[in-house]
Design a protein around this motif. Structure first.
Motif, PDB file in Angstrom:
ATOM      1  N   MET A 278      -1.878 -20.266  13.039  1.00 17.30           N
ATOM      2  CA  MET A 278      -3.211 -20.200  12.430  1.00 17.30           C
ATOM      3  C   MET A 278      -3.051 -19.676  11.005  1.00 17.30           C
ATOM      4  O   MET A 278      -1.999 -19.151  10.634  1.00 17.30           O
ATOM      5  N   ILE A 279      -4.102 -19.791  10.231  1.00 19.09           N
ATOM      6  CA  ILE A 279      -4.022 -19.386   8.834  1.00 19.09           C
ATOM      7  C   ILE A 279      -3.975 -17.869   8.693  1.00 19.09           C
ATOM      8  O   ILE A 279      -4.654 -17.143   9.419  1.00 19.09           O
ATOM      9  N   ASP A 280      -3.114 -17.410   7.823  1.00 17.00           N
ATOM     10  CA  ASP A 280      -2.993 -15.982   7.501  1.00 17.00           C
ATOM     11  C   ASP A 280      -3.434 -15.815   6.054  1.00 17.00           C
ATOM     12  O   ASP A 280      -2.689 -16.102   5.119  1.00 17.00           O
ATOM     13  N   MET A 281      -4.674 -15.370   5.863  1.00 15.84           N
ATOM     14  CA  MET A 281      -5.241 -15.299   4.520  1.00 15.84           C
ATOM     15  C   MET A 281      -4.525 -14.291   3.627  1.00 15.84           C
ATOM     16  O   MET A 281      -4.670 -14.326   2.405  1.00 15.84           O
ATOM     17  N   ASP A 282      -3.739 -13.398   4.226  1.00 17.33           N
ATOM     18  CA  ASP A 282      -2.985 -12.441   3.411  1.00 17.33           C
ATOM     19  C   ASP A 282      -1.837 -13.106   2.666  1.00 17.33           C
ATOM     20  O   ASP A 282      -1.373 -12.598   1.637  1.00 17.33           O
ATOM     21  N   VAL A 283      -1.355 -14.223   3.192  1.00 17.36           N
ATOM     22  CA  VAL A 283      -0.223 -14.897   2.537  1.00 17.36           C
ATOM     23  C   VAL A 283      -0.573 -16.315   2.089  1.00 17.36           C
ATOM     24  O   VAL A 283       0.159 -16.901   1.287  1.00 17.36           O
ATOM     25  N   TYR A 284      -1.669 -16.860   2.594  1.00 15.37           N
ATOM     26  CA  TYR A 284      -2.021 -18.231   2.219  1.00 15.37           C
ATOM     27  C   TYR A 284      -2.499 -18.277   0.768  1.00 15.37           C
ATOM     28  O   TYR A 284      -3.326 -17.481   0.341  1.00 15.37           O
TER      29      TYR A 284
END
Length: 279
Positions: A124-130
């Motif tokens: 799933m998307i990881d907004m901390d690294v995306y």
């Protein structure tokens, strides 16, 4: 006795789905993606088996301890599933529990078969690294395009290999109308041919399962990474959640997912046996 539900009866199985279960199971039960559903009781099912419409596996749902259902499974597979599988060229039964309590039951029920297993990962998307704004360079001669009805219909015959796009999408969708109503997709075009695809394979609520495919001779050019990034950005722009599901042995798929900033959040086990071998 295990019986098949009509599509308009799938709603009877909604309460059998685990909140943390597989997206594909919910997509079929909610009538978004095609599939068949077999249950222990036609009126008040307590457990069942979903056959995904793209023939990409079977999902066990509900009470894993239903002795009558479990006792009938092997005969049901041999007498009902095998003949149907032969019609579509399906040679392997790939089964997954919609919750991990099914693992023990699956191993016990099919202990007399040559049962293999594998690990499956969900990213799933990881907004901390995306990095939404990072633009990836596209190899010369390739064009990134959103899949629209015009491309799918190809009325001007501008796409030479349009069946590559159509057949991939229609493996998971009952019609192009259902796909465009519920899903999204991107493709890479090279010399009037679609050479790479990334689209919603299954949809449940606002969660979109990623399906990605690149023609072999065009691999190694980061095309999958480019269209996957476009797909994820589109999801973020429109309040959708991308879900990337792949086998643990699929290193190229894992590399693409991780390179664009997705994170492995769930690992579960799948089981398989040949449909051509007797017990």
């Amino acid at each position: 006795m295990i019986s098949e539900l009509n599509k308009d009866e799938f709603y009877k199985c909604k309460y059998l789905l685990s909140d943390q279960g597989l997206l594909e199971a919910r997509a079929v039960i909610e009538g978004i993606n095609p599939g068949r559903v077999f249950v222990d009781d036609m009126e008040t099912p307590t457990c069942g088996l979903i056959w995904l419409g793209n023939n990409d596996g079977f999902i066990f749902i509900g009470n894993e301890k239903n002795e009558r259902f479990n006792k009938d499974l092997n005969q049901f597979i041999d007498t009902i599933i095998v003949p149907e599988a032969n019609k579509v060229g399906l040679k392997w039964f790939e089964g997954i529990g919609n919750h991990n309590k099914w693992d023990t039951t699956i191993k016990d029920v099919f202990k007399n078969r040559k049962l293999g297993s594998w690990n499956q990962r969900v990213y799933m998307i990881d907004m901390d690294v995306y990095k939404y704004y990072d633009e990836l360079s596209i190899a010369t001669g390739y064009k990134l395009t959103k899949i629209c009805k015009g491309i799918f219909e190809n009325k001007d015959n501008s796409i030479k290999n349009i069946e590559f796009l159509r057949s991939n999408i229609l493996e998971s969708w009952s019609s192009s109308e259902m796909f465009f109503r519920n899903g999204i997709g991107y493709c890479m075009i090279y010399k009037n041919e679609v050479v790479s695809l990334c689209f919603s394979g299954f949809v449940a609520g606002n969660v979109h399962a990623v399906t990605i495919e690149t023609i072999e001779e065009h691999r190694g050019k980061k095309l999958a990474q480019n269209i996957a990034k476009a797909f994820v950005n589109d999801c973020l722009d429109n309040n959708r959640i991308p879900s990337w599901d792949c086998t643990e042995s699929n290193k190229p798929s894992i590399a693409v997912a991780e390179n664009i900033g997705l994170k492995n959040v769930i690992t579960y086990r799948g089981y398989e046996f040949s449909l051509n071998n007797e017990m």
